[in-house]
Design an enzyme around this catalytic site. Structure first.
Site, short mmCIF file in Angstrom:
data_model
loop_
_atom_site.label_atom_id
_atom_site.label_comp_id
_atom_site.label_asym_id
_atom_site.label_seq_id
_atom_site.Cartn_x
_atom_site.Cartn_y
_atom_site.Cartn_z
N ALA A 70 -4.29 -4.21 -7.76
CA ALA A 70 -4.74 -5.50 -7.27
C ALA A 70 -5.87 -5.31 -6.26
O ALA A 70 -5.99 -4.25 -5.64
CB ALA A 70 -3.59 -6.26 -6.60
N ASP A 71 -6.67 -6.33 -6.13
CA ASP A 71 -7.71 -6.35 -5.10
C ASP A 71 -7.84 -7.79 -4.62
O ASP A 71 -7.78 -8.72 -5.41
CB ASP A 71 -9.05 -5.85 -5.63
CG ASP A 71 -10.05 -5.70 -4.50
OD1 ASP A 71 -9.90 -4.74 -3.71
OD2 ASP A 71 -10.95 -6.54 -4.38
N THR A 72 -8.01 -7.94 -3.32
CA THR A 72 -8.09 -9.26 -2.72
C THR A 72 -9.42 -9.44 -2.01
O THR A 72 -9.87 -8.54 -1.29
CB THR A 72 -6.94 -9.47 -1.69
OG1 THR A 72 -5.69 -9.31 -2.37
CG2 THR A 72 -7.00 -10.84 -1.05
#
EC number: 3.6.1.9
Length: 187
Positions: free
Chosen positions: A69-71
């Site tokens: 994941a990346d935010t």
């Protein structure tokens, strides 16, 4: 079910998967958090997450499900990254204070020959905050590893957030209910 590998060193993502009672291990491979300039903002976190997932998948080999994941935080059509230092953190939070921004988390799940990818967006409204409040938060919590220079589960989220529209856990860094639903598709 194949063994699950979380391709993230984020303690928040780890905690969220633990709360969801997902059995997993953690493996992190250094990957650049860059993207092609022509990429639409909404596609950036999925692009970065995919690169993280592919790097770990190559290391663990077949028979494993990899979750990455990346935010990103988006204010007025600009991606606000992680702060470089104290002054940058104070500047970022001063820009967010009193305004609406979006938190977009891109998620990629890989297993042998298959991919599920999605992005989840949450709108966040901050109350106005004084410079003293912002500096106090930065000095106490040192949010240098956080997109947008804050964590919603810390003091600034409790006191400074006026409201959100969307998934609270997405703002923490992982829309965990969507991840669990994606894993269920592969049972």
């Amino acid at each position: 079910m194949e063994r699950i590998v979380l391709a993230s060193g984020s303690p928040r993502r780890k905690q969220l998967l633990e709360w969801a009672e997902v059995d997993f291990e953690v493996m992190v491979k250094d990957t650049p958090e860059t993207w092609p300039p022509e990429l639409a903002i909404a596609d950036v976190p999925v692009y970065i997450a995919r690169n993280k997932a592919l790097a770990v998948k190559a290391a663990v080999g077949p028979g494993r499900v990899v979750i990455a994941a990346d935010t990103v935080v988006v204010l007025e059509d600009e991606i606000i990254g992680k702060p470089r230092d104290r002054a940058d953190a104070v500047n970022i939070l001063s820009r967010l204070a009193g305004h609406r921004h979006e938190v977009i988390t891109g998620v990629v799940l890989l297993r042998d020959g298959e991919e599920q990818a999605f992005a989840d967006t949450t709108a966040v409204w901050f109350h106005p905050l004084s410079t003293a409040e912002i500096e106090g938060y930065v000095d106490r919590y040192k949010p240098y590893d956080k997109a947008g220079a804050y964590a919603i589960q810390e003091w600034i989220g409790v006191v400074g957030i006026k409201g959100i529209e969307g998934d609270f856990y997405n703002v923490m860094g992982l829309p965990v209910s969507r991840v669990v639903q994606a894993l269920r598709k592969w049972r």
